[in-house]
Design a protein around this motif. Sequence first.
Motif, PDB file in Angstrom:
ATOM      1  N   THR A   1       1.006  -1.338   0.024  1.00 29.82           N
ATOM      2  CA  THR A   1       0.097   0.104  -0.066  1.00 29.82           C
ATOM      3  C   THR A   1       0.858   1.205  -0.046  1.00 29.82           C
ATOM      4  OG1 THR A   1       0.056   0.124   2.409  1.00 29.82           O
ATOM      5  CG2 THR A   1      -1.818  -1.227   1.528  1.00 29.82           C
ATOM      6  N   ILE A   2       0.273   2.315  -0.366  1.00 30.13           N
ATOM      7  CA  ILE A   2       1.203   3.815  -0.356  1.00 30.13           C
ATOM      8  C   ILE A   2       1.508   3.798   0.920  1.00 30.13           C
ATOM      9  CG2 ILE A   2      -0.939   5.348   0.013  1.00 30.13           C
ATOM     10  CD1 ILE A   2       1.825   6.096  -2.110  1.00 30.13           C
ATOM     11  N   PHE A   3       0.689   3.645   1.873  1.00 33.35           N
ATOM     12  CA  PHE A   3       1.064   3.756   3.310  1.00 33.35           C
ATOM     13  C   PHE A   3       2.411   2.896   3.644  1.00 33.35           C
ATOM     14  CE2 PHE A   3       0.935   2.503   7.900  1.00 33.35           C
ATOM     15  CZ  PHE A   3       1.080   3.959   8.341  1.00 33.35           C
ATOM     16  N   GLN A   4       2.370   1.775   3.418  1.00 31.35           N
ATOM     17  CA  GLN A   4       3.363   0.896   3.728  1.00 31.35           C
ATOM     18  C   GLN A   4       4.798   1.338   2.946  1.00 31.35           C
ATOM     19  OE1 GLN A   4       1.555  -2.479   2.240  1.00 31.35           O
ATOM     20  NE2 GLN A   4       1.471  -3.493   4.184  1.00 31.35           N
ATOM     21  N   VAL A   5       4.632   1.957   1.707  1.00 32.99           N
ATOM     22  CA  VAL A   5       5.807   2.251   1.069  1.00 32.99           C
ATOM     23  C   VAL A   5       6.437   3.339   1.606  1.00 32.99           C
ATOM     24  CG1 VAL A   5       6.511   3.323  -1.275  1.00 32.99           C
ATOM     25  CG2 VAL A   5       5.123   1.271  -1.085  1.00 32.99           C
ATOM     26  N   LEU A   6       5.411   4.494   2.050  1.00 32.75           N
ATOM     27  CA  LEU A   6       6.100   5.629   2.576  1.00 32.75           C
ATOM     28  C   LEU A   6       6.481   5.633   3.931  1.00 32.75           C
ATOM     29  CD1 LEU A   6       3.277   8.026   1.362  1.00 32.75           C
ATOM     30  CD2 LEU A   6       5.542   7.896   0.625  1.00 32.75           C
ATOM     31  N   THR A   7       6.005   4.639   4.869  1.00 32.81           N
ATOM     32  CA  THR A   7       6.658   4.236   6.040  1.00 32.81           C
ATOM     33  C   THR A   7       8.171   3.637   5.898  1.00 32.81           C
ATOM     34  OG1 THR A   7       4.252   3.939   6.891  1.00 32.81           O
ATOM     35  CG2 THR A   7       6.041   2.947   8.094  1.00 32.81           C
ATOM     36  N   GLN A   8       8.140   2.623   4.801  1.00 26.37           N
ATOM     37  CA  GLN A   8       9.317   2.018   4.911  1.00 26.37           C
ATOM     38  C   GLN A   8      10.480   3.260   4.301  1.00 26.37           C
ATOM     39  OE1 GLN A   8       9.183  -1.311   2.093  1.00 26.37           O
ATOM     40  NE2 GLN A   8      11.382  -1.782   2.346  1.00 26.37           N
ATOM     41  N   LEU A   9      10.262   4.044   3.504  1.00 26.15           N
ATOM     42  CA  LEU A   9      11.039   4.977   2.900  1.00 26.15           C
ATOM     43  C   LEU A   9      11.333   6.126   4.117  1.00 26.15           C
ATOM     44  CD1 LEU A   9      12.212   6.003   0.247  1.00 26.15           C
ATOM     45  CD2 LEU A   9      10.322   7.597  -0.197  1.00 26.15           C
ATOM     46  N   ASN A  10      10.320   6.296   4.953  1.00 25.19           N
ATOM     47  CA  ASN A  10      10.347   7.311   5.886  1.00 25.19           C
ATOM     48  C   ASN A  10      11.363   6.595   7.222  1.00 25.19           C
ATOM     49  OD1 ASN A  10       9.435  10.000   5.729  1.00 25.19           O
ATOM     50  ND2 ASN A  10       7.492   9.111   5.705  1.00 25.19           N
ATOM     51  N   ALA A  11      11.351   5.507   7.134  1.00 24.96           N
ATOM     52  CA  ALA A  11      12.090   4.748   8.153  1.00 24.96           C
ATOM     53  C   ALA A  11      13.587   4.671   7.435  1.00 24.96           C
ATOM     54  CB  ALA A  11      11.936   3.110   8.360  1.00 24.96           C
ATOM     55  N   LEU A  12      13.921   4.514   6.225  1.00 25.61           N
ATOM     56  CA  LEU A  12      15.225   4.589   5.735  1.00 25.61           C
ATOM     57  C   LEU A  12      15.677   6.135   5.980  1.00 25.61           C
ATOM     58  CD1 LEU A  12      14.716   2.777   2.538  1.00 25.61           C
ATOM     59  CD2 LEU A  12      16.326   2.115   4.086  1.00 25.61           C
ATOM     60  N   PHE A  13      15.090   7.021   5.666  1.00 28.62           N
ATOM     61  CA  PHE A  13      15.418   8.540   5.907  1.00 28.62           C
ATOM     62  C   PHE A  13      15.956   8.797   7.473  1.00 28.62           C
ATOM     63  CE2 PHE A  13      12.843  10.376   2.380  1.00 28.62           C
ATOM     64  CZ  PHE A  13      13.504  10.007   1.374  1.00 28.62           C
ATOM     65  N   ASP A  14      14.981   8.017   8.302  1.00 26.19           N
ATOM     66  CA  ASP A  14      15.250   8.203   9.631  1.00 26.19           C
ATOM     67  C   ASP A  14      16.498   7.396  10.438  1.00 26.19           C
ATOM     68  OD1 ASP A  14      12.996   9.791  10.454  1.00 26.19           O
ATOM     69  OD2 ASP A  14      11.799   8.093  10.952  1.00 26.19           O
ATOM     70  N   GLN A  15      16.848   6.791   9.640  1.00 30.08           N
ATOM     71  CA  GLN A  15      18.030   5.598   9.939  1.00 30.08           C
ATOM     72  C   GLN A  15      19.292   6.150   9.355  1.00 30.08           C
ATOM     73  OE1 GLN A  15      16.782   1.872   9.039  1.00 30.08           O
ATOM     74  NE2 GLN A  15      15.370   1.752  10.466  1.00 30.08           N
ATOM     75  N   GLN A  16      19.192   6.469   8.142  1.00 29.13           N
ATOM     76  CA  GLN A  16      20.104   6.625   7.197  1.00 29.13           C
ATOM     77  C   GLN A  16      20.376   8.011   6.640  1.00 29.13           C
ATOM     78  OE1 GLN A  16      20.717   3.499   4.176  1.00 29.13           O
ATOM     79  NE2 GLN A  16      19.957   2.124   5.722  1.00 29.13           N
ATOM     80  N   GLY A  17      19.150   8.891   6.843  1.00 27.32           N
ATOM     81  CA  GLY A  17      19.475  10.039   6.057  1.00 27.32           C
ATOM     82  C   GLY A  17      18.991  10.028   4.706  1.00 27.32           C
ATOM     83  N   LEU A  18      19.112  11.151   4.086  1.00 25.95           N
ATOM     84  CA  LEU A  18      19.139  11.357   2.907  1.00 25.95           C
ATOM     85  C   LEU A  18      20.125  10.813   1.964  1.00 25.95           C
ATOM     86  CD1 LEU A  18      17.765  15.174   2.309  1.00 25.95           C
ATOM     87  CD2 LEU A  18      16.742  13.259   2.005  1.00 25.95           C
ATOM     88  N   ASP A  19      21.125  10.344   2.710  1.00 23.89           N
ATOM     89  CA  ASP A  19      22.239   9.704   2.019  1.00 23.89           C
ATOM     90  C   ASP A  19      21.702   8.454   1.365  1.00 23.89           C
ATOM     91  OD1 ASP A  19      25.125   9.611   1.223  1.00 23.89           O
ATOM     92  OD2 ASP A  19      25.142   7.853   2.793  1.00 23.89           O
ATOM     93  N   THR A  20      20.643   7.838   2.012  1.00 27.00           N
ATOM     94  CA  THR A  20      20.004   6.465   1.266  1.00 27.00           C
ATOM     95  C   THR A  20      19.538   6.535  -0.145  1.00 27.00           C
ATOM     96  OG1 THR A  20      18.562   4.547   2.026  1.00 27.00           O
ATOM     97  CG2 THR A  20      17.807   6.844   2.131  1.00 27.00           C
ATOM     98  N   ILE A  21      19.147   7.683  -0.742  1.00 30.21           N
ATOM     99  CA  ILE A  21      18.632   7.965  -1.714  1.00 30.21           C
ATOM    100  C   ILE A  21      19.723   8.751  -2.776  1.00 30.21           C
ATOM    101  CG2 ILE A  21      16.248   8.075  -1.342  1.00 30.21           C
ATOM    102  CD1 ILE A  21      16.608  11.158  -1.586  1.00 30.21           C
ATOM    103  N   ALA A  22      20.736   9.319  -2.155  1.00 30.30           N
ATOM    104  CA  ALA A  22      21.802   9.646  -2.778  1.00 30.30           C
ATOM    105  C   ALA A  22      23.274   9.660  -2.435  1.00 30.30           C
ATOM    106  CB  ALA A  22      21.485  11.329  -3.188  1.00 30.30           C
ATOM    107  N   PRO A  23      23.752   8.221  -2.250  1.00 24.25           N
ATOM    108  CA  PRO A  23      24.956   8.017  -1.655  1.00 24.25           C
ATOM    109  C   PRO A  23      26.002   8.850  -2.373  1.00 24.25           C
ATOM    110  CG  PRO A  23      24.214   6.042  -2.689  1.00 24.25           C
ATOM    111  CD  PRO A  23      23.138   6.984  -2.900  1.00 24.25           C
ATOM    112  N   GLY A  24      26.723   9.653  -1.286  1.00 20.96           N
ATOM    113  CA  GLY A  24      28.052   9.952  -1.687  1.00 20.96           C
ATOM    114  C   GLY A  24      27.904  11.643  -2.293  1.00 20.96           C
ATOM    115  N   HIS A  25      26.601  12.077  -2.412  1.00 23.17           N
ATOM    116  CA  HIS A  25      26.387  13.299  -2.861  1.00 23.17           C
ATOM    117  C   HIS A  25      26.259  14.293  -1.706  1.00 23.17           C
ATOM    118  CE1 HIS A  25      24.829  11.303  -6.432  1.00 23.17           C
ATOM    119  NE2 HIS A  25      25.280  12.220  -6.962  1.00 23.17           N
TER     120      HIS A  25
END
Length: 113
Positions: A60-84
Amino acid sequence: VGSAFKPNGKVVVRSKTSVSYGNVELDLSGVEQLVSKEQTNAITLALQRLALLSPGSKMTIFQVLTQLNALFDQQGLDTIAPGHFDGSLARPRTFELAAAVNRLRAKGAFVQL
């Protein structure tokens, strides 16, 4: 989710409210809460990251956004743009991410809530 969010071609952020996402023109002018082009940059990278989240699964959209926000919380924006580290990203809120997903309208990508 999988390949439904993989762009067919180049992704170009033209302005705060206009994105060329492969062969789709993504109009974010109705998302008034967007404050900067940096948020739009992060949104386009997040959309591309969605193609890597549980390929082929139905979420569901809720599951996807929850998973994405968890990645942001744990790893920051570096998770979508490593090394930038050029300061061209700002974290968008969940509402802006959901609005971009809704506007992309990828067929069959999500189970209806």
